[in-house]
Design an enzyme around this catalytic site. Structure first.
Site: not given
Ligand code: ADP
Length: 162
Positions: A18, A42, A92, A130
């Site tokens: 992130h 979630k 990803r 995460s």
């Molecule tokens: P969500 O919003 O679906 O609960 P997250 O909070 O984990 O998911 O992630 C927010 C955004 O960041 C999503 O678009 C996810 O695909 C992206 N993301 C998560 N991990 C990575 C990573 N390692 N590299 C690039 N983007 C990521």
């Protein structure tokens, strides 16, 4: 007027994947607003306050043009409120695509003028999520190189690791 890009997510907790995406976005857009979601499909391990704090700590001094805020409710409404037209999301693997494209199409249906832009993750973070981080930490594994140091500390506290 400054172009504002909105990066919404659960960030439970923020990972280096992130952070990398935020840094790259902050290099392109004059202003990036990271929105930490309260309403989520979630179940979160960390409270919204904890998640917001960890995002702020994780990116502080890296990107002065990045703002971090909690958010609740319909994403497109918050995006409009900020006068923004761009939602940023990360991709990803191909497996991210299905959910992300559905969400982008639904948001476009709800609000025609708002576009979702996707950023491909950096190679080194392509397998980082995460949920993996939480699972590894809960089993006593080392996540220091995968998350900002404040998150590592929180996870150690949570799982009472040394
Ligand atoms: P969500 O919003 O679906 O609960 P997250 O909070 O984990 O998911 O992630 C927010 C955004 O960041 C999503 O678009 C996810 O695909 C992206 N993301 C998560 N991990 C990575 C990573 N390692 N590299 C690039 N983007 C990521």
């Amino acid at each position: 007027m400054k172009t504002v890009a909105i990066y919404p997510g659960t960030f439970d907790p923020i990972t280096n994947g992130h952070v990398d995406l935020i840094k790259r976005a902050a290099f392109i857009y004059p202003k990036v607003i990271v929105l930490v979601a309260a309403d989520t499909r979630k179940e979160c391990m960390f409270s919204m306050e904890e998640r917001v704090r960890m995002v702020r700590e994780g990116i502080h001094d890296l990107c002065p043009n990045v703002q971090v805020e909690p958010f609740q409710g319909l994403l497109v409404e918050i995006v409009k409120k900020h006068g923004a037209k761009i939602i940023l999301r990360g991709l990803r693997a191909v497996s991210d695509f299905e959910y992300e494209s559905q969400m982008a199409l639904m948001n476009r249906r709800l609000e025609k003028g708002i576009e979702t832009f996707f950023m491909i993750s950096s190679e080194e973070y392509a397998y980082l999520s995460s949920s993996f981080v939480k699972e590894i930490a809960s089993l006593g594994g080392e996540v220091r190189t995968l998350v900002p140091s404040g998150v590592d500390k929180e996870l150690r506290k949570r799982f009472t690791l040394a």
